[in-house]
Design a protein around this motif. Structure first.
Motif, PDB file in Angstrom:
ATOM      1  N   ALA A 120       6.562  -4.084  11.029  1.00 39.57           N
ATOM      2  CA  ALA A 120       5.702  -4.571   9.950  1.00 39.57           C
ATOM      3  C   ALA A 120       5.092  -3.401   9.183  1.00 39.57           C
ATOM      4  CB  ALA A 120       4.604  -5.462  10.522  1.00 39.57           C
ATOM      5  N   ALA A 121       4.742  -2.332   9.915  1.00 36.28           N
ATOM      6  CA  ALA A 121       4.146  -1.169   9.263  1.00 36.28           C
ATOM      7  C   ALA A 121       5.156  -0.485   8.351  1.00 36.28           C
ATOM      8  CB  ALA A 121       3.609  -0.189  10.304  1.00 36.28           C
ATOM      9  N   SER A 122       6.382  -0.320   8.827  1.00 32.57           N
ATOM     10  CA  SER A 122       7.423   0.257   7.962  1.00 32.57           C
ATOM     11  C   SER A 122       7.643  -0.634   6.748  1.00 32.57           C
ATOM     12  CB  SER A 122       8.754   0.377   8.714  1.00 32.57           C
ATOM     13  OG  SER A 122       8.644   1.271   9.778  1.00 32.57           O
ATOM     14  N   ALA A 123       7.688  -1.926   6.987  1.00 33.46           N
ATOM     15  CA  ALA A 123       7.937  -2.886   5.908  1.00 33.46           C
ATOM     16  C   ALA A 123       6.853  -2.799   4.841  1.00 33.46           C
ATOM     17  CB  ALA A 123       7.997  -4.299   6.478  1.00 33.46           C
ATOM     18  N   ALA A 124       5.590  -2.708   5.307  1.00 33.67           N
ATOM     19  CA  ALA A 124       4.479  -2.665   4.357  1.00 33.67           C
ATOM     20  C   ALA A 124       4.424  -1.321   3.647  1.00 33.67           C
ATOM     21  CB  ALA A 124       3.167  -2.958   5.079  1.00 33.67           C
ATOM     22  N   THR A 125       4.660  -0.238   4.390  1.00 31.35           N
ATOM     23  CA  THR A 125       4.619   1.094   3.784  1.00 31.35           C
ATOM     24  C   THR A 125       5.688   1.234   2.708  1.00 31.35           C
ATOM     25  OG1 THR A 125       3.894   1.993   5.896  1.00 31.35           O
ATOM     26  CG2 THR A 125       4.693   3.572   4.270  1.00 31.35           C
TER      27      THR A 125
END
Lengths: 205, 205
Positions: A120-125
């Protein structure tokens, strides 16, 4: 105008869809145990017992696998939110539920055992397509609730709908976006109620 | 009751305060160039041309130096915000300015050349004393503005003041806290205006 292509679509075995699902399930399991960032497609292939080339037949990259997992996760949050909104009676209650359930579902999926946080963090970043689509769908749901409240007379109608919806979305965003939510963990108990009360005061006719 | 101590206060040279300021100025310069996390007190001593022991005479740890720099930085943001609020006419305008100027000042101090971001991020992550004090002062200023607006009749008085102030602070927080602000950089242009409009609608009597 272009003529419709008449070239035959290459025949694909009926198992394709199942193989994709199988890879996604195994990858979700593997990433949640070893992390998304640190895992390569080779690691994944080894763990599933497939060849790397076979995986690449179904997904063009690790990110394509991550995107599918992320999209599944965001769909799960969205369906929780939609169910809560559908279940609630009047538009003000729908809005309250939207704040509460979106925060709870995001917490559960992103932070319980930190299972999917990495993806999710990669996706949001990197602002993946799945994230953009999810944000647009949440904004649409919000607009629908606002629209319904305007029609029922529960919400004021002077402010342009777009403007109202965008401002409320900005208020919700710190509890939806996993990068922001990680720094709001100590406020998730009370904030959804406090913020939805403020928002409802702003909507009073 | 305790008797007042009569033991003499050890005499301190008048230069102490100046030496502290000198260390802080040099450390601010050094940290902003090489980062706070990566720098040790030894590095700092070498760069300033003081002995490590001499620095430890004035500050008990690197964090104590960082806290002082952080406190200075937060005081600078606060005084910008206070000036903007004092300058504005009516309470609604004060509130708008508070959103706008606190975002701008935070952006400038934390992100311009990423000068102080490193220290601010540590401070926010570890919830340093300077940060807690700053947050309390901003919340007090907010309460003052709300109180003034209630007295002038610009703001509603039904909702308990504490509740109103806390909810509005939660709305502002993503633009004040450097850890959150780093993920809001693409919304800082419009968000303060959109959010303060929403908040003002929520305050209408």
């Amino acid at each position: 105008m272009k003529k419709a292509s008449t070239s035959p679509i290459p025949a694909r075995g009926p198992a394709d869809h199942e193989v994709r699902d199988q890879i996604i399930a195994a990858a979700t399991e593997h990433f949640s145990r070893y992390g998304y960032e640190k895992t390569t497609v080779s690691d994944l292939a080894k763990a599933i017992g497939f060849s790397k080339a076979y995986i690449y037949k179904f997904f063009e990259s690790k990110q394509a696998i991550g995107e599918m997992i992320c999209a599944n996760c965001l769909h799960e949050i969205e369906s929780d939110v939609r169910a809560a909104v559908a279940e609630a009676g009047l538009p003000p209650e729908k809005l309250r539920r939207m704040f509460k359930v979106s925060t709870e579902a995001s917490l559960r999926l992103f932070f319980q055992d930190r299972k999917l946080y990495d993806i999710a963090a990669s996706a949001a970043t990197e602002n993946w397509q799945a994230v953009q689509a999810y944000e647009a769908r949440v904004q649409n749901l919000l607009q629908d609730v606002l629209q319904e409240g305007r029609q029922s007379g529960d919400f004021e109608r002077k402010t342009p709908l777009d403007e109202t919806a965008m401002a409320i979305y900005l208020v919700m965003r710190p509890y939806l976006n996993p990068l922001l939510l990680q720094y709001n963990l100590d406020t998730t108990e009370l904030a959804p109620a406090q913020l939805s009360s403020l928002v409802l005061r702003s909507l009073s006719p």
